[in-house]
Design an enzyme around this catalytic site. Structure first.
Site, PDB file in Angstrom:
ATOM      1  N   HIS A   1      68.215 -35.996  -0.980  1.00 18.34           N
ATOM      2  CA  HIS A   1      66.952 -35.330  -1.323  1.00 18.34           C
ATOM      3  C   HIS A   1      65.798 -35.835  -0.445  1.00 18.34           C
ATOM      4  O   HIS A   1      64.778 -36.316  -0.946  1.00 18.34           O
ATOM      5  CB  HIS A   1      66.625 -35.540  -2.809  1.00 18.34           C
ATOM      6  CG  HIS A   1      65.769 -34.445  -3.369  1.00 18.34           C
ATOM      7  ND1 HIS A   1      65.916 -33.932  -4.620  1.00 18.34           N
ATOM      8  CD2 HIS A   1      64.732 -33.758  -2.825  1.00 18.34           C
ATOM      9  CE1 HIS A   1      65.018 -32.990  -4.842  1.00 18.34           C
ATOM     10  NE2 HIS A   1      64.289 -32.866  -3.760  1.00 18.34           N
TER      11      HIS A   1
ATOM     12  N   ARG B   1      67.335 -26.993  -4.981  1.00 18.63           N
ATOM     13  CA  ARG B   1      67.662 -27.786  -6.166  1.00 18.63           C
ATOM     14  C   ARG B   1      69.163 -27.702  -6.410  1.00 18.63           C
ATOM     15  O   ARG B   1      69.765 -26.631  -6.251  1.00 18.63           O
ATOM     16  CB  ARG B   1      66.930 -27.255  -7.413  1.00 18.63           C
ATOM     17  CG  ARG B   1      65.463 -27.615  -7.498  1.00 18.63           C
ATOM     18  CD  ARG B   1      65.226 -29.113  -7.709  1.00 18.63           C
ATOM     19  NE  ARG B   1      63.809 -29.433  -7.752  1.00 18.63           N
ATOM     20  CZ  ARG B   1      63.054 -29.759  -6.698  1.00 18.63           C
ATOM     21  NH1 ARG B   1      63.598 -29.825  -5.493  1.00 18.63           N
ATOM     22  NH2 ARG B   1      61.781 -30.047  -6.847  1.00 18.63           N
TER      23      ARG B   1
ATOM     24  N   GLU C   1      72.569 -35.550  -8.738  1.00 20.88           N
ATOM     25  CA  GLU C   1      71.761 -36.491  -7.945  1.00 20.88           C
ATOM     26  C   GLU C   1      70.918 -37.459  -8.783  1.00 20.88           C
ATOM     27  O   GLU C   1      70.620 -38.565  -8.327  1.00 20.88           O
ATOM     28  CB  GLU C   1      70.870 -35.745  -6.952  1.00 20.88           C
ATOM     29  CG  GLU C   1      69.730 -34.969  -7.590  1.00 20.88           C
ATOM     30  CD  GLU C   1      68.878 -34.246  -6.544  1.00 20.88           C
ATOM     31  OE1 GLU C   1      69.438 -33.472  -5.762  1.00 20.88           O
ATOM     32  OE2 GLU C   1      67.660 -34.460  -6.532  1.00 20.88           O
TER      33      GLU C   1
HETATM   34  P1  NAI Z   1      57.511 -21.260  -3.093  1.00 23.68           P
HETATM   35  O1  NAI Z   1      57.055 -21.130  -4.509  1.00 23.68           O
HETATM   36  O2  NAI Z   1      56.518 -21.189  -1.984  1.00 23.68           O
HETATM   37  O3  NAI Z   1      58.656 -20.169  -2.797  1.00 23.68           O
HETATM   38  C1  NAI Z   1      59.711 -19.891  -3.652  1.00 23.68           C
HETATM   39  C2  NAI Z   1      60.118 -18.434  -3.390  1.00 23.68           C
HETATM   40  O4  NAI Z   1      61.309 -18.173  -4.133  1.00 23.68           O
HETATM   41  C3  NAI Z   1      59.059 -17.415  -3.856  1.00 23.68           C
HETATM   42  O5  NAI Z   1      58.779 -16.509  -2.805  1.00 23.68           O
HETATM   43  C4  NAI Z   1      59.731 -16.718  -5.042  1.00 23.68           C
HETATM   44  O6  NAI Z   1      59.345 -15.345  -5.171  1.00 23.68           O
HETATM   45  C5  NAI Z   1      61.193 -16.848  -4.656  1.00 23.68           C
HETATM   46  N1  NAI Z   1      62.124 -16.670  -5.758  1.00 23.68           N
HETATM   47  C6  NAI Z   1      61.976 -17.008  -7.061  1.00 23.68           C
HETATM   48  N2  NAI Z   1      63.067 -16.647  -7.755  1.00 23.68           N
HETATM   49  C7  NAI Z   1      63.927 -16.061  -6.866  1.00 23.68           C
HETATM   50  C8  NAI Z   1      65.211 -15.468  -6.968  1.00 23.68           C
HETATM   51  N3  NAI Z   1      65.841 -15.391  -8.147  1.00 23.68           N
HETATM   52  N4  NAI Z   1      65.782 -14.984  -5.848  1.00 23.68           N
HETATM   53  C9  NAI Z   1      65.139 -15.032  -4.656  1.00 23.68           C
HETATM   54  N5  NAI Z   1      63.916 -15.573  -4.495  1.00 23.68           N
HETATM   55  C10 NAI Z   1      63.318 -16.081  -5.588  1.00 23.68           C
HETATM   56  O7  NAI Z   1      58.306 -22.640  -3.049  1.00 23.68           O
HETATM   57  P2  NAI Z   1      58.574 -23.560  -1.769  1.00 23.68           P
HETATM   58  O8  NAI Z   1      57.416 -24.472  -1.552  1.00 23.68           O
HETATM   59  O9  NAI Z   1      59.043 -22.724  -0.645  1.00 23.68           O
HETATM   60  O10 NAI Z   1      59.779 -24.457  -2.301  1.00 23.68           O
HETATM   61  C11 NAI Z   1      61.041 -23.886  -2.590  1.00 23.68           C
HETATM   62  C12 NAI Z   1      61.902 -24.923  -3.322  1.00 23.68           C
HETATM   63  O11 NAI Z   1      62.211 -25.983  -2.424  1.00 23.68           O
HETATM   64  C13 NAI Z   1      61.185 -25.622  -4.507  1.00 23.68           C
HETATM   65  O12 NAI Z   1      61.330 -24.877  -5.684  1.00 23.68           O
HETATM   66  C14 NAI Z   1      61.895 -26.931  -4.583  1.00 23.68           C
HETATM   67  O13 NAI Z   1      62.940 -26.794  -5.507  1.00 23.68           O
HETATM   68  C15 NAI Z   1      62.476 -27.150  -3.185  1.00 23.68           C
HETATM   69  N6  NAI Z   1      61.922 -28.295  -2.489  1.00 23.68           N
HETATM   70  C16 NAI Z   1      62.786 -29.225  -1.978  1.00 23.68           C
HETATM   71  C17 NAI Z   1      62.322 -30.332  -1.273  1.00 23.68           C
HETATM   72  C18 NAI Z   1      63.260 -31.341  -0.681  1.00 23.68           C
HETATM   73  O14 NAI Z   1      62.829 -32.452  -0.341  1.00 23.68           O
HETATM   74  N7  NAI Z   1      64.524 -31.029  -0.513  1.00 23.68           N
HETATM   75  C19 NAI Z   1      60.882 -30.561  -1.111  1.00 23.68           C
HETATM   76  C20 NAI Z   1      60.049 -29.488  -1.632  1.00 23.68           C
HETATM   77  C21 NAI Z   1      60.562 -28.418  -2.320  1.00 23.68           C
END
Ligand code: NAI
Length: 330
Positions: free
Chosen positions: A296, A235, A264
């Site tokens: 994105h 993000r 964005e």
């Molecule tokens: P997820 O929920 O599976 O993993 C997120 C991880 O971040 C978790 O393991 C959590 O413990 C960790 N986390 C939370 N706060 C943290 C911190 N302060 N420091 C370090 N780690 C921390 O989420 P997923 O599916 O892996 O997605 C991650 C991000 O990717 C989403 O939040 C979204 O913003 C972004 N995303 C971007 C897309 C794109 O098209 N560019 C598409 C899908 C998601």
């Protein structure tokens, strides 16, 4: 059940329409509109039980209040992130919110690596040079990832996929997460400061929360190695853009790849090629030769679109039959 799909693009329909033909969705009526869901358009949802929105739309307090006045009872997010939804207000009005938690995390991770490679090996410049009959190598020097250290911030679904890709490149993989991912036995977990100090490639995969907002700022950039490569597919708000621009100007970064950025909203997914770009930090970022910006699109693969469409309709189906689905947030 009636659902109004906001911000529909042709590719959304390509994947959603075949899903709707499934027999179990026979009682669900869907209308697609191009308008994005914002406080100004939310009133269009009058008469609908549910609305479907995407990652870049404004589902804040005002929008949710209008949706409540219109009788909407369910918000279907056709994406994983929901930092743009006012969950508290939705909860207050008993509006349910569902999202699509894990759809092809590899798609986003592959895009993160594509950005890292493109920015590092200057493929964005090489493509244009060769088309113009310029076969010189000036300005195209990169570094090899083999043997270098990749630092993954957040090892959930996407971060874990990125860690595996980096391992495949022969990189040493270190990571930071409050909840270490036990399936990643090749990863060394470290504190964030140590990750910044040791990494040659930093890839951000944690969600945007009040704690992670502007986690990349002038202080943390100062902790990084000179010549680091930074990639953000998570993000925009994770990076304080003005500080990033300053860091790039001070030659801190070998390369930067951004699929997401603070400004964005209002531009991603739109063709603005005939518009004059207003004063913008993105314009400044685009002026640097070692920065690659995409719109994105990390999620944008056939596999992910298929999975998003199927899960979104499944989320609606649970509501239609009066049950709480597994992907509801409240
Ligand atoms: P997820 O929920 O599976 O993993 C997120 C991880 O971040 C978790 O393991 C959590 O413990 C960790 N986390 C939370 N706060 C943290 C911190 N302060 N420091 C370090 N780690 C921390 O989420 P997923 O599916 O892996 O997605 C991650 C991000 O990717 C989403 O939040 C979204 O913003 C972004 N995303 C971007 C897309 C794109 O098209 N560019 C598409 C899908 C998601």
């Amino acid at each position: 059940m009636k659902i109004l799909f906001f911000g529909t693009k042709s590719y959304d329909k390509t994947y959603l329409l075949p899903c709707l033909e499934e027999e179990k969705y026979a009682g669900i009526e869907v209308k697609f509109i191009e308008a994005e869901l914002t406080p100004n358009t939310a009133a269009l949802a009058k008469g609908y039980d549910a609305v479907c929105a995407f990652v870049n739309m404004d589902v804040g307090t005002q929008t949710v209040e209008t949706l409540h006045e219109c009788g909407v009872q369910l918000i279907l997010m056709r994406c994983a992130g929901y930092n743009n939804v006012d969950l508290e207000t939705a909860n207050k009005y008993g509006i349910r919110v569902a999202h699509v938690p894990g759809y092809s995390p590899e798609s986003v991770a592959e895009h993160a690596m594509a950005l890292a490679l493109t920015a590092n090996r200057h493929l964005h410049k090489a493509y244009i040079k060769v088309r113009e009959n310029n076969y010189s190598l000036n300005g195209l020097l990169g570094v090899s990832f083999y043997g270098r250290t990749a630092g993954i911030v957040g090892t959930g679904r996407i971060g874990a996929a990125m860690a595996r890709i980096c391992q495949g490149f022969g990189m040493k993989v270190i990571a930071h997460d409050m909840y270490p991912n036990k399936s990643l036995d090749f990863v060394e977990y470290v504190e964030l400061k140590e990750l910044f100090e040791r990494s040659d490639l930093i890839s951000l995969h944690c969600p945007l929360t009040p704690e992670t907002h502007h986690m990349i700022n002038i202080d943390t950039i100062g902790q990084m190695k000179d010549g680091v490569i930074l990639v953000n597919t998570s993000r925009g708000g994770l990076i304080k853009t003005d500080d990033l621009v300053r860091g790039i100007r001070e030659n801190k970064f070998f390369a930067v790849g951004l699929d997401v950025y603070e400004e964005e909203n209002g531009s991603v997914y739109e063709d603005l090629s005939e518009e004059i770009m207003p004063h913008s930090t993105v314009a400044r970022l685009l002026s640097f030769p070692n920065v690659v910006v995409t719109s994105h699109q990390g999620f944008f693969t056939e596999e992910a679109m298929q999975a998003i469409s199927e899960t979104t309709m499944e989320n609606a189906w649970y509501f239609a039959k009066g049950e709480k689905g597994p992907n509801e947030l409240l």
